[in-house]
Motif scaffolding. Sequence first.
Motif, PDB file in Angstrom:
ATOM      1  N   LYS A 149       0.829  -1.209   0.000  1.00 58.22           N
ATOM      2  CA  LYS A 149       0.000   0.000   0.000  1.00 58.22           C
ATOM      3  C   LYS A 149       0.862   1.257   0.000  1.00 58.22           C
ATOM      4  O   LYS A 149       0.542   2.257  -0.653  1.00 58.22           O
ATOM      5  CB  LYS A 149      -0.897   0.033   1.250  1.00 58.22           C
ATOM      6  N   ILE A 150       1.948   1.207   0.754  1.00 55.26           N
ATOM      7  CA  ILE A 150       2.748   2.406   1.001  1.00 55.26           C
ATOM      8  C   ILE A 150       3.636   2.779  -0.172  1.00 55.26           C
ATOM      9  O   ILE A 150       3.658   3.937  -0.619  1.00 55.26           O
ATOM     10  CB  ILE A 150       3.599   2.208   2.274  1.00 55.26           C
ATOM     11  N   ILE A 151       4.385   1.820  -0.705  1.00 53.38           N
ATOM     12  CA  ILE A 151       5.366   2.124  -1.753  1.00 53.38           C
ATOM     13  C   ILE A 151       4.723   2.727  -3.002  1.00 53.38           C
ATOM     14  O   ILE A 151       5.240   3.719  -3.546  1.00 53.38           O
ATOM     15  CB  ILE A 151       6.193   0.866  -2.093  1.00 53.38           C
ATOM     16  N   PRO A 152       3.578   2.206  -3.497  1.00 56.51           N
ATOM     17  CA  PRO A 152       2.963   2.837  -4.677  1.00 56.51           C
ATOM     18  C   PRO A 152       2.596   4.300  -4.459  1.00 56.51           C
ATOM     19  O   PRO A 152       2.676   5.099  -5.399  1.00 56.51           O
ATOM     20  CB  PRO A 152       1.716   1.977  -4.914  1.00 56.51           C
ATOM     21  N   GLU A 153       2.195   4.660  -3.235  1.00 52.04           N
ATOM     22  CA  GLU A 153       1.857   6.050  -2.957  1.00 52.04           C
ATOM     23  C   GLU A 153       3.090   6.947  -3.029  1.00 52.04           C
ATOM     24  O   GLU A 153       3.023   8.088  -3.505  1.00 52.04           O
ATOM     25  CB  GLU A 153       1.195   6.171  -1.575  1.00 52.04           C
ATOM     26  N   PHE A 154       4.215   6.434  -2.564  1.00 51.32           N
ATOM     27  CA  PHE A 154       5.456   7.196  -2.680  1.00 51.32           C
ATOM     28  C   PHE A 154       5.836   7.371  -4.147  1.00 51.32           C
ATOM     29  O   PHE A 154       6.230   8.468  -4.572  1.00 51.32           O
ATOM     30  CB  PHE A 154       6.584   6.495  -1.928  1.00 51.32           C
ATOM     31  N   GLU A 155       5.720   6.317  -4.918  1.00 53.29           N
ATOM     32  CA  GLU A 155       6.109   6.371  -6.328  1.00 53.29           C
ATOM     33  C   GLU A 155       5.195   7.288  -7.138  1.00 53.29           C
ATOM     34  O   GLU A 155       5.623   7.857  -8.151  1.00 53.29           O
ATOM     35  CB  GLU A 155       6.128   4.958  -6.909  1.00 53.29           C
ATOM     36  N   LYS A 156       3.961   7.458  -6.695  1.00 56.06           N
ATOM     37  CA  LYS A 156       3.078   8.438  -7.346  1.00 56.06           C
ATOM     38  C   LYS A 156       3.593   9.856  -7.117  1.00 56.06           C
ATOM     39  O   LYS A 156       3.564  10.699  -8.009  1.00 56.06           O
ATOM     40  CB  LYS A 156       1.657   8.319  -6.788  1.00 56.06           C
ATOM     41  N   LYS A 157       4.053  10.107  -5.901  1.00 58.23           N
ATOM     42  CA  LYS A 157       4.531  11.450  -5.549  1.00 58.23           C
ATOM     43  C   LYS A 157       5.905  11.719  -6.134  1.00 58.23           C
ATOM     44  O   LYS A 157       6.231  12.856  -6.481  1.00 58.23           O
ATOM     45  CB  LYS A 157       4.558  11.598  -4.025  1.00 58.23           C
ATOM     46  N   TYR A 158       6.731  10.685  -6.226  1.00 62.81           N
ATOM     47  CA  TYR A 158       8.088  10.811  -6.773  1.00 62.81           C
ATOM     48  C   TYR A 158       8.244   9.813  -7.929  1.00 62.81           C
ATOM     49  O   TYR A 158       8.853   8.755  -7.786  1.00 62.81           O
ATOM     50  CB  TYR A 158       9.131  10.531  -5.691  1.00 62.81           C
ATOM     51  N   PRO A 159       7.684  10.143  -9.087  1.00 59.30           N
ATOM     52  CA  PRO A 159       7.645   9.176 -10.197  1.00 59.30           C
ATOM     53  C   PRO A 159       9.016   8.789 -10.744  1.00 59.30           C
ATOM     54  O   PRO A 159       9.130   7.772 -11.438  1.00 59.30           O
ATOM     55  CB  PRO A 159       6.816   9.906 -11.261  1.00 59.30           C
ATOM     56  N   ASN A 160      10.048   9.578 -10.433  1.00 56.00           N
ATOM     57  CA  ASN A 160      11.390   9.225 -10.924  1.00 56.00           C
ATOM     58  C   ASN A 160      12.117   8.274  -9.973  1.00 56.00           C
ATOM     59  O   ASN A 160      13.258   7.892 -10.227  1.00 56.00           O
ATOM     60  CB  ASN A 160      12.234  10.485 -11.117  1.00 56.00           C
ATOM     61  N   ILE A 161      11.457   7.892  -8.861  1.00 53.98           N
ATOM     62  CA  ILE A 161      12.088   6.994  -7.886  1.00 53.98           C
ATOM     63  C   ILE A 161      11.252   5.714  -7.773  1.00 53.98           C
ATOM     64  O   ILE A 161      10.062   5.768  -7.468  1.00 53.98           O
ATOM     65  CB  ILE A 161      12.222   7.653  -6.501  1.00 53.98           C
ATOM     66  N   LYS A 162      11.893   4.590  -8.003  1.00 54.44           N
ATOM     67  CA  LYS A 162      11.233   3.292  -7.841  1.00 54.44           C
ATOM     68  C   LYS A 162      11.840   2.608  -6.614  1.00 54.44           C
ATOM     69  O   LYS A 162      13.061   2.576  -6.448  1.00 54.44           O
ATOM     70  CB  LYS A 162      11.435   2.422  -9.078  1.00 54.44           C
ATOM     71  N   VAL A 163      10.977   2.081  -5.749  1.00 45.37           N
ATOM     72  CA  VAL A 163      11.434   1.422  -4.520  1.00 45.37           C
ATOM     73  C   VAL A 163      11.109  -0.062  -4.596  1.00 45.37           C
ATOM     74  O   VAL A 163       9.950  -0.444  -4.787  1.00 45.37           O
ATOM     75  CB  VAL A 163      10.774   2.043  -3.273  1.00 45.37           C
ATOM     76  N   GLU A 164      12.140  -0.885  -4.473  1.00 47.05           N
ATOM     77  CA  GLU A 164      11.963  -2.334  -4.485  1.00 47.05           C
ATOM     78  C   GLU A 164      12.144  -2.876  -3.074  1.00 47.05           C
ATOM     79  O   GLU A 164      13.133  -2.566  -2.406  1.00 47.05           O
ATOM     80  CB  GLU A 164      12.987  -2.981  -5.426  1.00 47.05           C
TER      81      GLU A 164
END
Length: 452
Positions: free
Chosen positions: A66-81
Amino acid sequence: MKIKKLSAMLLCLSLALFVAACGNGGSKASDPAAEGATDTGKEPAAEQVVLKLSTWQTDAKAQWSKIIPEFEKKYPNIKVELDLLNEKGDSVASMQKLDLMAASNDQLDIVELPYTNYSQRADIGLLEPLDSFIEKDGYKYEDEYLVDTHVNGKIYALPSSMQRWFVIMNKAMLDEAGLPVPTDWTWKDFEDYAKKLTKGDGAEKRYGAYLHNWPDYFQLQLMSKPSDNTFLKSDGTSNAKDPLLKANLEMMKKMMYEDKSVNAYEDIISQKLAYRNQYFNRLAAMLPMGDWMVAESGGTDAIPATFLTAFAPLPKIEGESKHYSPVQPTYMAVAAKSKNKEAAYQFVRWYTSEGLEIGGRVFSGWAKSDTDKLVDTIVNSSKDPSKIDLESLKYTIKNTTPGTAPVPAKYADEAKNVVIPEAELYILNKQDIDKTIDSIDQKISEVVKNNQ
């Protein structure tokens, strides 16, 4: 001991050499503006940065999906694995793997650390200081977070979840015994409740409470203090001579073998009893536990909730006016070897403020968190919110005062572990209480000396 020290020295040396070799090169996310505009006159898209989030916390517990996709929406140039260090969520095994990764060529960017594992990793250079990032962001740390994370004068992590302790209780069993949900009680009251809630005999016996064999249970009454509330004092020295440690061990033994209101210690060990099973299978009416049990009180896929759980503050010490609880944060940090430190810090800052609350599972160490709203979120996101007594939960959170929480000494786990065999000797009637306290004090003092 010599082998142990040699291993530690080799680990520190390998980490130091690796950090030195990495230097500061590539420590920032790519800045497209620095590369200039394209021939078309348009700003180029920001380069994609891929970060690894190394943690022991499973998705079921932390809700990363739930959390990581929300971050990636706000920072689209950063992908978190997500890099789950142990499939079972074992924090000890995870930290062992983390140390090996730090000394190897494995990618490390964002690191989450349990309560007692932070200062040691900061001390040996595994973590990047965050002071310059905080200064650049323009906020005062003490205005934003509830606990101090300084190690050797620098901030190496931000607090993420903030664990508090309380007592969960089977509401139907309280009603059956004619007992109200406690709002202002002492450890003596806790003993009385346990006796009144105990019922039956043999395999079907219901105990008034369950006290697990974690070291935390040996120090329950210490945990009710506003400060110096662990086996170590705030200055890092032994706290074994605090009268409350002796009182707590005596209370445990009395409840186990005189009142018989909690399981005998040898049964806990030999039968490998699990606290969740004891409580949710109605074999114990009360359970002192950390606040991760709020969401679990609504049940899980493995153990459904079949009754209403009420909440009470951790009992207070006789003569104390407030109910205190230790606050035990987890820590989110940037790895010193990360090649994208700025991007990693962006995730750390975002997660430890607004991001953690999206998961709706744990309480936050962010000073600006809306606790009432977060309680509602955690309860409503549980499997069955109707099994959680919201009124007593909100009262307990509101009326529990956090004790002071200095960063645990790097040898905190080692000190905690030497307590276990001595406490067990006393509880199992193989050593008297005074000898036990003296031995615990001596062994903790040896740990402190060996780490200086």
